[in-house]
Design a protein around this motif. Structure first.
Motif, PDB file in Angstrom:
ATOM      1  N   GLY A  13       0.813  -1.212   0.000  1.00 37.68           N
ATOM      2  CA  GLY A  13       0.000   0.000   0.000  1.00 37.68           C
ATOM      3  C   GLY A  13       0.845   1.260   0.000  1.00 37.68           C
ATOM      4  N   ASN A  14       1.896   1.272   0.813  1.00 31.97           N
ATOM      5  CA  ASN A  14       2.788   2.435   0.846  1.00 31.97           C
ATOM      6  C   ASN A  14       3.476   2.649  -0.502  1.00 31.97           C
ATOM      7  OD1 ASN A  14       2.126   2.913   3.514  1.00 31.97           O
ATOM      8  ND2 ASN A  14       3.935   1.881   4.321  1.00 31.97           N
ATOM      9  N   CYS A  15       3.894   1.557  -1.137  1.00 30.10           N
ATOM     10  CA  CYS A  15       4.550   1.673  -2.444  1.00 30.10           C
ATOM     11  C   CYS A  15       3.591   2.203  -3.500  1.00 30.10           C
ATOM     12  CB  CYS A  15       5.104   0.312  -2.876  1.00 30.10           C
ATOM     13  SG  CYS A  15       6.512  -0.255  -1.911  1.00 30.10           S
ATOM     14  N   ARG A  16       2.353   1.722  -3.485  1.00 27.98           N
ATOM     15  CA  ARG A  16       1.360   2.227  -4.445  1.00 27.98           C
ATOM     16  C   ARG A  16       1.100   3.712  -4.232  1.00 27.98           C
ATOM     17  NH1 ARG A  16      -1.158  -1.708  -7.397  1.00 27.98           N
ATOM     18  NH2 ARG A  16      -0.998  -3.814  -6.558  1.00 27.98           N
ATOM     19  N   ASN A  17       1.021   4.135  -2.973  1.00 26.85           N
ATOM     20  CA  ASN A  17       0.798   5.548  -2.691  1.00 26.85           C
ATOM     21  C   ASN A  17       1.954   6.401  -3.189  1.00 26.85           C
ATOM     22  OD1 ASN A  17      -1.694   5.127  -1.513  1.00 26.85           O
ATOM     23  ND2 ASN A  17      -0.853   4.930   0.553  1.00 26.85           N
ATOM     24  N   ILE A  18       3.179   5.913  -3.030  1.00 26.53           N
ATOM     25  CA  ILE A  18       4.336   6.650  -3.537  1.00 26.53           C
ATOM     26  C   ILE A  18       4.294   6.699  -5.062  1.00 26.53           C
ATOM     27  CG2 ILE A  18       6.856   6.553  -3.791  1.00 26.53           C
ATOM     28  CD1 ILE A  18       6.896   5.553  -0.853  1.00 26.53           C
ATOM     29  N   GLN A  19       3.936   5.590  -5.693  1.00 21.19           N
ATOM     30  CA  GLN A  19       3.838   5.570  -7.151  1.00 21.19           C
ATOM     31  C   GLN A  19       2.767   6.563  -7.621  1.00 21.19           C
ATOM     32  OE1 GLN A  19       2.533   1.873  -9.044  1.00 21.19           O
ATOM     33  NE2 GLN A  19       4.278   2.057 -10.441  1.00 21.19           N
ATOM     34  N   TRP A  20       1.640   6.624  -6.931  1.00 22.91           N
ATOM     35  CA  TRP A  20       0.594   7.593  -7.289  1.00 22.91           C
ATOM     36  C   TRP A  20       1.084   9.024  -7.077  1.00 22.91           C
ATOM     37  CZ3 TRP A  20      -3.457   4.412  -4.195  1.00 22.91           C
ATOM     38  CH2 TRP A  20      -3.917   3.359  -4.980  1.00 22.91           C
TER      39      TRP A  20
END
Length: 97
Positions: free
Chosen positions: A55-62
């Motif tokens: 989830g943290n990685c997806r948020n950073i990607q977004w």
């Protein structure tokens, strides 16, 4: 399985995945060093972790989605969770049977 495999040591990054700035540094490093680049552009690699890390990685990607290039947008990384504990428990159960 008929051919010998080749091992590639990936090295260590002394970063804390629970700190956003360290996770950003880690993802940029993964994008720069391990995502294949070819004539057609950037390929993709799978990056696994627990649900929180995913989830943290997806948020950073977004957050980086307004970058100028695919590399800046971290588009070479596909995040997925790996439920390591459930898989381990499944193996324990199957071994006991």
């Amino acid at each position: 399985m008929a051919k010998c495999s080749t091992d590639y040591p990936l090295g260590l990054l002394f970063k804390d995945e629970n700190k956003t700035s360290d996770l950003v540094d880690t993802l940029r490093h993964l994008q720069k060093e391990y995502v294949p680049k070819g004539p057609d552009g950037v390929s993709t690699v799978l990056v696994g972790g627990d649900r929180l890390t995913e989830g943290n990685c997806r948020n950073i990607q977004w957050a980086f989605s307004d970058g100028a290039t695919k590399e800046d947008r971290l588009e070479g990384l596909i995040f997925k969770f790996e439920d390591w504990h459930a898989i381990r428990n499944l193996f324990e159960v199957s071994n006991k049977l």
